[in-house]
Design an enzyme around this catalytic site. Structure first.
Site, PDB file in Angstrom:
ATOM      1  CE1 TYR A 128      -4.330   0.675  -0.216  1.00  0.00           C
ATOM      2  CE2 TYR A 128      -4.370  -1.464   0.844  1.00  0.00           C
ATOM      3  CZ  TYR A 128      -5.014  -0.475   0.126  1.00  0.00           C
ATOM      4  OH  TYR A 128      -6.315  -0.631  -0.255  1.00  0.00           O
ATOM      5  CD  GLU A 144      -4.623   4.829   0.880  1.00  0.00           C
ATOM      6  OE1 GLU A 144      -4.381   5.167   2.048  1.00  0.00           O
ATOM      7  OE2 GLU A 144      -5.718   4.380   0.507  1.00  0.00           O
ATOM      8  CB  THR A 160      -4.190   3.652 -22.323  1.00  0.00           C
ATOM      9  OG1 THR A 160      -3.749   3.658 -23.688  1.00  0.00           O
ATOM     10  CG2 THR A 160      -5.679   3.958 -22.273  1.00  0.00           C
ATOM     11  CE  LYS A 176      -6.592   1.957 -25.495  1.00  0.00           C
ATOM     12  NZ  LYS A 176      -7.678   2.936 -25.679  1.00  0.00           N
ATOM     13  NE  ARG A 225      -6.157  -3.858 -19.951  1.00  0.00           N
ATOM     14  CZ  ARG A 225      -6.148  -3.918 -21.285  1.00  0.00           C
ATOM     15  NH1 ARG A 225      -5.341  -4.745 -21.906  1.00  0.00           N
ATOM     16  NH2 ARG A 225      -6.948  -3.151 -21.993  1.00  0.00           N
TER      17      ARG A 225
HETATM   18  C1  LIG Z   1      -8.783   3.290 -24.841  1.00  0.00           C
HETATM   19  C2  LIG Z   1      -9.145   4.691 -24.652  1.00  0.00           C
HETATM   20  C3  LIG Z   1      -9.544   5.171 -23.390  1.00  0.00           C
HETATM   21  C4  LIG Z   1      -9.872   4.277 -22.217  1.00  0.00           C
HETATM   22  O1  LIG Z   1      -8.869   3.503 -21.740  1.00  0.00           O
HETATM   23  P1  LIG Z   1      -9.184   2.264 -20.776  1.00  0.00           P
HETATM   24  O2  LIG Z   1      -7.814   1.892 -20.309  1.00  0.00           O
HETATM   25  O3  LIG Z   1      -9.863   1.243 -21.601  1.00  0.00           O
HETATM   26  O4  LIG Z   1     -10.042   2.758 -19.670  1.00  0.00           O
HETATM   27  C5  LIG Z   1      -9.759   6.536 -23.268  1.00  0.00           C
HETATM   28  N1  LIG Z   1      -9.620   7.376 -24.310  1.00  0.00           N
HETATM   29  C6  LIG Z   1      -9.277   6.930 -25.532  1.00  0.00           C
HETATM   30  C7  LIG Z   1      -9.139   7.913 -26.652  1.00  0.00           C
HETATM   31  C8  LIG Z   1      -9.036   5.579 -25.757  1.00  0.00           C
HETATM   32  O5  LIG Z   1      -8.727   5.166 -26.971  1.00  0.00           O
END
Ligand SMILES: *Cc1c(COP(=O)(O)O)cnc(C)c1O
Length: 421
Positions: free
Chosen positions: A53, A55, A227, A230, A236
């Site tokens: 933890y 915070e 994020t 991607k 993630r």
């Molecule tokens: C994927 C995405 C999100 C959300 O991301 P998560 O990790 O799925 O919550 C927000 N904004 C855009 C433009 C995205 O492509």
């Protein structure tokens, strides 16, 4: 990776894991928001940091024992700032959606207006889709493309709407748009109406970090959300970046903790630090450049075969194809038949789609994941040909079986590397 401990203790989870390993190995992942992370990133995710933890923020925690959490969180922050050329970063958002929600609460009062991209023109759910809870608190208004065939945004309309609606925040960003935005115009409109300007770079963060796309901060954007999983190819998670305003980062930090979140997921933050370290290497720059080349190679095949693409093609990592309009195959059916041959894409609404969201006209696909598997232009072009062939022969079981075999061979020839670079 082997899962010896899980295998010995939990047969059901083990079977699912092995199944997913096989699926990822033998199929081709073309969903443009997905990628494969390195083993180093997965080691960090599975590390002892998950026990802790912490915070608060480095140097200012609510629990003891933070010698090493402070180190990894500071590393993640410093590397993020270096990657995106900015002064401040908050690396604690649990994902992209919570990062966006936190910025709204940090920077706005209930009832304030946000100007964002129309959802059917490429914007994201978290930019004010009516189904999201956040629309109960803030007021969202939209801009669109002027010309769906070139993808050009209607900046005149954007200015007009901004003058009329007086947004406090203007959002640039998308998850189904294939062209570059004119960031200078966003900033000019924001300054004219007194709105903060924010880019949600969730999809293209890796392209920006790798020098393959423009950085909105260079045009003067105030902040960015993203994020990390991607194109950026990390675990993630989410992140908020602030160009230079100490006042904005103070509000953001407060909104994340204690405003909305509890303890940060420190294993995830350690994995972000590792991924950002990878993104700072020359080989990552090569990766980002290759994504564009591979997407372009796929675009050329679709163009040659007469399949309409929204925006007329691509300048980034993704393509949105009007498969219903061009091939007579609905988005849902296209997704299903491509799945049958081992190609994963997602159905997607196209601009002003005449069909329903659950069975829209389009599919969305892209090159980030196959580029991690070291696909070159020729491989990407072949995949595009096989996609079109599959859709044209969607009812021919024998043909689909042949295509599936070729896809599996292609996939097995190019396994996901364990170490990048
Ligand atoms: C994927 C995405 C999100 C959300 O991301 P998560 O990790 O799925 O919550 C927000 N904004 C855009 C433009 C995205 O492509």
């Amino acid at each position: 990776m082997e899962y010896k401990k899980i295998q010995g203790q939990d047969e059901e989870v083990y079977e699912a894991l092995i199944g997913e390993e096989r699926r990822e190995r033998e199929g081709l992942e073309l969903i443009p928001s997905e990628n494969y992370v390195s083993l180093a990133v997965r080691e960090a995710l599975g590390s002892v940091f998950t026990n802790k933890y912490s915070e608060g923020y480095p140097g200012k925690r609510y629990y003891g024992g933070q010698d090493y959490t402070d180190v990894v969180e500071q590393l993640a922050i410093d590397r993020a700032c270096k990657l995106f050329n900015c002064k401040y970063a908050n690396v604690q958002p649990l994902s992209g959606a919570p990062a966006n929600v936190a910025t709204y609460f940090a920077l706005l009062e209930p009832g304030d207006t946000v100007l964002g991209m129309d959802l059917s023109h490429g914007g994201h759910l978290t930019h004010g889709h009516p189904v999201t809870e956040i629309t109960k608190v803030f007021n969202f208004v939209r801009y669109k493309m002027k010309d769906v065939e070139t993808g050009e945004i209607d900046y005149d309309e954007m200015l007009e709407v901004a003058k009329r609606e007086k947004p406090k925040l203007i959002l640039a960003g998308f998850s189904a748009y294939s062209r570059e935005l004119d960031y200078e115009k966003f900033v000019a409109i924001g300054r004219e109406v007194g709105a903060l300007v924010m880019a949600d770079i969730a999809h293209i963060a890796g392209l920006i970090a790798g020098g393959a796309a423009k950085n909105p901060f260079d045009a003067g954007f105030d902040l960015m959300t993203t994020t990390t999983h991607k194109t950026l190819r990390g675990p993630r998670g989410g992140m908020i970046l602030v160009r230079e305003s100490e006042e904005i980062i103070a509000k953001i930090n407060k909104a994340i903790f204690p405003g909305l979140q509890g303890g940060p997921h420190m294993n995830n933050i350690a994995a972000k630090a590792v991924a950002f370290g990878e993104a700072l290497t020359p080989s990552y720059r090569k990766y980002a450049g290759q994504i564009l080349k591979n997407a372009k190679a796929m675009e050329e095949v679709f163009k040659r075969e007469g399949v309409r693409m929204i925006g007329g093609g691509t300048s980034n990592h993704l393509i949105l194809a009007d498969v219903f309009g061009s091939l007579g195959v609905g988005g849902a059916e296209a997704e299903k038949v491509l799945d049958e041959v081992g190609i994963t894409v997602n159905k997607n609404v196209i601009a002003d789609d005449p069909r329903k969201p659950m069975d829209p006209s389009g599919i969305r696909f892209g090159a980030p994941a196959i580029t991690t598997r070291r696909f070159e232009k020729e491989d990407a072009a072949r995949v595009a040909e096989l996609m079109i062939e599959t859709m044209r022969n969607k009812d021919d079981a024998k043909k689909k079986e042949e295509i599936r075999e070729e896809i599996t061979t292609l996939a097995l020839e190019k396994p996901v590397p364990e170490v990048f670079g």
